[in-house]
Design a protein around this motif. Structure first.
Motif, short mmCIF file in Angstrom:
data_model
loop_
_atom_site.label_atom_id
_atom_site.label_comp_id
_atom_site.label_asym_id
_atom_site.label_seq_id
_atom_site.Cartn_x
_atom_site.Cartn_y
_atom_site.Cartn_z
N UNK A 234 32.39 36.41 12.82
CA UNK A 234 31.39 37.47 12.84
C UNK A 234 31.32 38.12 14.21
N UNK A 235 30.96 39.42 14.21
CA UNK A 235 30.74 40.06 15.50
C UNK A 235 29.39 39.60 16.06
N UNK A 236 29.10 39.99 17.29
CA UNK A 236 27.94 39.47 17.98
C UNK A 236 26.64 39.83 17.26
N UNK A 237 26.46 41.09 16.91
CA UNK A 237 25.21 41.52 16.28
C UNK A 237 24.97 40.80 14.96
N UNK A 238 26.03 40.67 14.18
CA UNK A 238 25.91 39.97 12.89
C UNK A 238 25.59 38.50 13.09
N UNK A 239 26.22 37.88 14.08
CA UNK A 239 25.97 36.46 14.34
C UNK A 239 24.54 36.23 14.81
N UNK A 240 24.04 37.10 15.67
CA UNK A 240 22.67 36.95 16.16
C UNK A 240 21.68 37.11 15.01
N UNK A 241 21.92 38.10 14.14
CA UNK A 241 21.02 38.32 13.01
C UNK A 241 21.04 37.12 12.06
N UNK A 242 22.23 36.58 11.81
CA UNK A 242 22.34 35.42 10.93
C UNK A 242 21.64 34.21 11.53
N UNK A 243 21.79 34.02 12.83
CA UNK A 243 21.15 32.88 13.50
C UNK A 243 19.62 33.01 13.44
N UNK A 244 19.11 34.21 13.66
CA UNK A 244 17.66 34.42 13.62
C UNK A 244 17.09 34.17 12.23
N UNK A 245 17.91 34.36 11.22
CA UNK A 245 17.43 34.18 9.84
C UNK A 245 17.56 32.74 9.35
N UNK A 246 18.42 31.96 9.96
CA UNK A 246 18.72 30.64 9.40
C UNK A 246 18.41 29.45 10.31
N UNK A 247 18.35 29.65 11.60
CA UNK A 247 18.19 28.50 12.49
C UNK A 247 16.81 27.87 12.34
N UNK A 248 16.73 26.53 12.31
CA UNK A 248 15.45 25.85 12.07
C UNK A 248 14.42 26.10 13.16
N UNK A 249 14.85 26.28 14.41
CA UNK A 249 13.87 26.49 15.47
C UNK A 249 13.11 27.81 15.30
N UNK A 250 13.77 28.81 14.70
CA UNK A 250 13.10 30.09 14.45
C UNK A 250 12.15 29.95 13.26
N UNK A 251 12.61 29.31 12.20
CA UNK A 251 11.73 29.07 11.04
C UNK A 251 10.51 28.25 11.45
N UNK A 252 10.74 27.28 12.32
CA UNK A 252 9.63 26.45 12.79
C UNK A 252 8.62 27.28 13.58
N UNK A 253 9.12 28.18 14.42
CA UNK A 253 8.23 29.05 15.18
C UNK A 253 7.42 29.97 14.29
N UNK A 254 8.04 30.49 13.24
CA UNK A 254 7.32 31.35 12.29
C UNK A 254 6.25 30.56 11.53
N UNK A 255 6.60 29.35 11.13
CA UNK A 255 5.63 28.51 10.43
C UNK A 255 4.47 28.12 11.35
N UNK A 256 4.76 27.96 12.63
CA UNK A 256 3.71 27.58 13.57
C UNK A 256 2.67 28.67 13.70
N UNK A 257 3.09 29.93 13.61
CA UNK A 257 2.12 31.04 13.63
C UNK A 257 1.22 30.95 12.40
#
Length: 431
Positions: A234-257
């Protein structure tokens, strides 16, 4: 004899649990086996799993809080009066349940559900961290092992050159200093090989420690693992978007809100009245009263049912303080999520740059290695035929060793960075 048999049975029972555990430990490891083993056995991960189980029990208790309770009581007392002893008995059942408390219980259940999801995501984040650490340690072992293979070939060549030079010196066709140079090079090659073997053992120790294996555990890395260097998918922009959508630390931060928002709702609910329903069944006996024991129990049996409305008036600013703290928690959760997103995108960008640089270095190192290897082959052949001098051959050999080490290092570095970069996009390390 029976005494010895008894001791043997006891010894088997004591050793059996450890023997079973030893059977669960593989002796030959590939990367997938190492990662799966660490996910299952790692102490930190299992500690987080226990925290998740605690969060699950908290959720069960929270859901049960909306149910009515039931308690029974039995009393027996003897009182001494001037008129004599008095014997009393009492029996009762009581129950109550909350009908309305400003949605506190409902929000508490939601908060416990979010806490459980966050705990599970912490487990997944820890698994991701250990996956990357084990991958790096494992590839370091493969790197050291391949380096040893090349160095053994180099040492074999050096040994052959020393033997040939010893014959040439015996017949007087080369000078003593030339023979000494070759012998010194041979000794240096042996030293380099021993150093590489020590590096391999250190890398194996690092992986065993990550796997938290006992020191005496036999350990061997699979010889079937291959390293293929491929460009990132994947190119950089696509990889960053995919990581933001799938990584557990981001999901955890959203759930914490969401969790902190729910805590705010819980704090506000204590400002509202609480309505509860309660009831009881009671009876008793007194030896000074008229009637038999059974008669009194039946005659004194009574039922009670009632509603209770509790209206908060002044709680010494407890609720106001909790609401303010909950609002602060929401802002902290938002900042934590923003920081997690920023860190993740930076890590993905760093991984992307590492992949690009590593692949370029690998291509250049491979080309250099091929040239120096062929040049050394020609130089060795010329030296054997006597058409090349030893100094030029040693210079060519040094160039080859440098190119060899750069090539092996570049290959595994490129493989590692590619795996890490693709891992951010959701592609398993072992693919």
């Amino acid at each position: 004899m029976r005494k010895y048999i008894k001791y043997i049975v006891v010894l088997i029972l004591l050793v059996a649990p450890y023997a079973i555990k030893a059977q669960d430990i593989p002796q030959v490891w590939d990367l997938k086996t190492a990662i799966e083993y660490a996910k299952e056995k790692n102490i930190s991960i299992n500690t987080l799993k226990l925290s998740s189980q605690t969060a699950e029990q908290n959720l069960i208790a929270s859901k049960a809080a909306v149910l009515p309770n039931l308690s029974g009581n039995v009393s027996q007392a003897i009182s001494n009066y001037k008129s004599g002893l008095q014997n009393t008995s009492g029996f009762g059942l009581s129950s109550d349940m909350t009908l309305y408390n400003g949605s506190y219980l409902k929000n508490d259940i939601k908060a416990k559900e979010l806490s459980l999801q966050t705990a599970n995501l912490s487990v997944e984040a820890a698994k991701n961290d250990i996956t990357i650490s084990i991958t790096q340690a494992y590839l370091n072992i493969l790197l050291a092992r391949e380096n040893i293979t090349y160095l053994k070939d180099l040492l074999t060549t050096s040994e052959a050159q020393v033997k040939q030079s010893e014959q040439q010196y015996k017949f007087g066709t080369i000078a003593k200093k030339d023979l000494l140079q070759l012998q010194a090079t041979y000794a240096n090659d042996k030293y380099t090989l021993v150093t590489a073997q020590n590096t391999l053992q250190q890398n194996i120790l690092t992986l065993k420690q990550l796997l938290q294996l006992p020191t005496a555990t036999p350990f061997e890395v699979s010889t079937t693992d291959t390293v293929a260097v491929a460009p990132a998918l994947d190119n950089l922009a696509s990889a960053q978007d995919q990581a933001l959508r799938t990584r557990p630390e981001i999901k955890s931060g959203e759930l914490n809100i969401q969790l902190q928002t729910t805590e705010l709702a819980k704090a506000k609910s204590t400002l509202r009245p609480t309505l509860s329903l309660g009831g009881s069944l009671n009876t008793g006996y007194n030896n000074n009263n008229i009637g038999s024991y059974g008669y009194q129990l039946n005659n004194n049996f009574y039922q009670n049912l009632g509603l209770t409305l509790s209206i908060p008036i002044f709680d010494r600013k407890v609720t106001k303080t909790n609401v303010a703290k909950a609002n602060i928690g929401i802002e902290q959760a938002r900042l934590s999520l923003l920081d997690a997103k920023t860190t993740l995108t930076q890590n993905v960008e760093r991984a992307y740059i590492n992949v690009q640089n590593a692949n370029s270095q690998y291509a250049a190192a491979q080309e250099q290695f091929n040239y120096t290897r062929e040049a050394l082959r020609i130089s060795n052949a010329a030296l054997k035929e006597g058409t090349n001098n030893i100094v030029e051959n040693l210079q060519q050999k040094n160039l080859y060793v440098q190119a060899l080490q750069a090539f092996v290092q570049a290959k595994y570095t490129a493989s590692l960075y590619t795996k890490i970069y693709n891992f951010y996009t959701g592609i398993p390390i072992t693919n």
